[in-house]
Design an enzyme around this catalytic site. Structure first.
Site, PDB file in Angstrom:
ATOM      1  N   GLY A  45      -1.348  11.097 -10.436  1.00  0.00           N
ATOM      2  CA  GLY A  45      -1.709   9.813 -11.030  1.00  0.00           C
ATOM      3  C   GLY A  45      -1.833   8.753  -9.960  1.00  0.00           C
ATOM      4  O   GLY A  45      -1.146   8.813  -8.936  1.00  0.00           O
ATOM      5  N   GLN A  50      -2.589   0.591  -6.187  1.00  0.00           N
ATOM      6  CA  GLN A  50      -2.077   1.415  -5.083  1.00  0.00           C
ATOM      7  C   GLN A  50      -3.106   1.584  -3.967  1.00  0.00           C
ATOM      8  O   GLN A  50      -2.776   2.062  -2.886  1.00  0.00           O
ATOM      9  CB  GLN A  50      -1.641   2.793  -5.596  1.00  0.00           C
ATOM     10  N   CYS A  95       6.073   8.831  -6.315  1.00  0.00           N
ATOM     11  CA  CYS A  95       4.968   7.882  -6.327  1.00  0.00           C
ATOM     12  C   CYS A  95       4.284   7.918  -4.967  1.00  0.00           C
ATOM     13  O   CYS A  95       4.962   7.927  -3.937  1.00  0.00           O
ATOM     14  CB  CYS A  95       5.501   6.471  -6.602  1.00  0.00           C
ATOM     15  N   LEU A  96       2.965   7.948  -4.972  1.00  0.00           N
ATOM     16  CA  LEU A  96       2.225   7.981  -3.706  1.00  0.00           C
ATOM     17  C   LEU A  96       2.505   6.740  -2.866  1.00  0.00           C
ATOM     18  O   LEU A  96       2.351   6.774  -1.651  1.00  0.00           O
ATOM     19  CB  LEU A  96       0.719   8.127  -3.971  1.00  0.00           C
ATOM     20  N   HIS A 137       4.298   5.517 -16.130  1.00  0.00           N
ATOM     21  CA  HIS A 137       4.484   5.206 -14.702  1.00  0.00           C
ATOM     22  C   HIS A 137       3.294   4.387 -14.180  1.00  0.00           C
ATOM     23  O   HIS A 137       3.485   3.378 -13.492  1.00  0.00           O
ATOM     24  CB  HIS A 137       4.630   6.527 -13.929  1.00  0.00           C
ATOM     25  N   GLU A 138       2.082   4.812 -14.518  1.00  0.00           N
ATOM     26  CA  GLU A 138       0.883   4.128 -13.995  1.00  0.00           C
ATOM     27  C   GLU A 138       0.678   2.754 -14.644  1.00  0.00           C
ATOM     28  O   GLU A 138       0.267   1.804 -13.972  1.00  0.00           O
ATOM     29  CB  GLU A 138      -0.365   4.997 -14.189  1.00  0.00           C
ATOM     30  N   HIS A 141       2.608   0.170 -12.909  1.00  0.00           N
ATOM     31  CA  HIS A 141       1.959  -0.346 -11.685  1.00  0.00           C
ATOM     32  C   HIS A 141       1.082  -1.562 -11.992  1.00  0.00           C
ATOM     33  O   HIS A 141       0.979  -2.478 -11.175  1.00  0.00           O
ATOM     34  CB  HIS A 141       1.068   0.728 -11.039  1.00  0.00           C
TER      35      HIS A 141
HETATM   36  C1  QAP Z   1       3.212   9.362 -10.959  1.00  0.00           C
HETATM   37  O1  QAP Z   1       2.968  10.376  -8.886  1.00  0.00           O
HETATM   38  C2  QAP Z   1       4.082  10.302 -11.716  1.00  0.00           C
HETATM   39  O2  QAP Z   1       6.352  11.180  -2.534  1.00  0.00           O
HETATM   40  C3  QAP Z   1       2.237  10.047 -10.036  1.00  0.00           C
HETATM   41  O3  QAP Z   1       5.161  12.608  -0.618  1.00  0.00           O
HETATM   42  C4  QAP Z   1       5.275  10.744 -11.172  1.00  0.00           C
HETATM   43  O4  QAP Z   1       1.299  11.604  -8.112  1.00  0.00           O
HETATM   44  C5  QAP Z   1       3.710  10.734 -12.942  1.00  0.00           C
HETATM   45  C6  QAP Z   1       3.391  12.251  -4.378  1.00  0.00           C
HETATM   46  C7  QAP Z   1       6.086  11.611 -11.900  1.00  0.00           C
HETATM   47  C8  QAP Z   1       4.517  11.594 -13.651  1.00  0.00           C
HETATM   48  C9  QAP Z   1       5.692  12.034 -13.135  1.00  0.00           C
HETATM   49  C10 QAP Z   1       4.594  11.646  -4.086  1.00  0.00           C
HETATM   50  C11 QAP Z   1       2.765  12.980  -3.377  1.00  0.00           C
HETATM   51  C12 QAP Z   1       2.725  12.125  -5.685  1.00  0.00           C
HETATM   52  C13 QAP Z   1       5.180  11.776  -2.835  1.00  0.00           C
HETATM   53  C14 QAP Z   1       2.396  11.144  -7.923  1.00  0.00           C
HETATM   54  C15 QAP Z   1       4.547  12.510  -1.832  1.00  0.00           C
HETATM   55  C16 QAP Z   1       3.341  13.121  -2.115  1.00  0.00           C
HETATM   56  C17 QAP Z   1       3.159  11.340  -6.682  1.00  0.00           C
HETATM   57 CO    CO Z   2       3.255   5.354  -8.658  1.00  0.00          CO
END
Ligand code: QAP
Ligand code: CO
Length: 173
Positions: A45, A50, A95-96, A137-138, A141
């Site tokens: 996501g 972001q 989270c990215l 989550h999104e 943001h």
């Molecule tokens: C949000 O999160 C989310 O730390 C999206 O090193 C999170 O895509 C939705 C990511 C949990 C549902 C459940 C994070 C990639 C990606 C990192 C992400 C990383 C590389 C996070």
């Molecule tokens: Co995020």
């Protein structure tokens, strides 16, 4: 168009994103640039803020049972609004914009969401499971809220300490 991921503690992540009123080529260009960034960074996501675009736009690509993320499963949500929420669920989120840190967060188990697609057409979905969590989550943001804001005081302190160390090591490897 070249976009980069904005990382905590960058203040831009605290902006309130603005409603999209014009569904033009510029919007499509941002959406099209967001997708490869999300895929190349192993995301599921991504909100426009972001990548420093303060508009109420998010994309999602929830992995299927085999862990695959075909482009057919890409969801684009413009101006999403949660109209119904029910139950509780806990999931270890990341989270990215907060790289390499994961922590349990409590969310609603199921949500109903109204949103528009890239052409401005209105849709409603009922979500639960990982999709529901990702949408919440999104949407956070879009209000300048990060998942780390939802941690207890003790876990937030632990996060700040670990994250500072990570940034230092990255700068001075
Ligand atoms: C949000 O999160 C989310 O730390 C999206 O090193 C999170 O895509 C939705 C990511 C949990 C549902 C459940 C994070 C990639 C990606 C990192 C992400 C990383 C590389 C996070
Ligand atoms: Co995020």
């Amino acid at each position: 168009m070249k976009l980069n991921i904005v990382e905590y503690p960058d203040k831009r992540l605290r902006q309130i994103s603005k409603e999209v009123k014009i569904f033009d080529a510029k919007l499509h260009e941002i959406l099209d640039a967001m997708y490869p960034i999300m895929m190349n960074t192993n995301g599921i996501g991504l909100a426009a803020i972001q990548v420093a675009q303060a508009i109420r736009v998010l994309i999602l690509n929830i992995p299927d049972e085999d862990g695959e993320q075909p482009k057919d499963n890409l969801m684009e949500m413009i101006n999403p609004v949660i109209t119904y929420k029910d139950g509780d669920t806990i999931y270890q989120e990341g989270c990215l914009s907060v790289p390499k840190f994961y922590e349990d967060v409590k969310r609603f188990e199921s949500v109903h969401v109204n949103y528009q697609d890239r052409d401005g057409n209105t849709h409603t979905i009922e979500a639960d499971g990982l999709l529901s969590i990702a949408i919440q989550h999104e949407i956070d943001h879009l209000e300048g809220i990060l998942f780390i804001d939802k941690l207890s005081y003790a876990r937030r302190k632990k996060f700040e300490k670990e994250y500072k160390r990570m940034l230092k090591e990255r700068k001075n490897p």
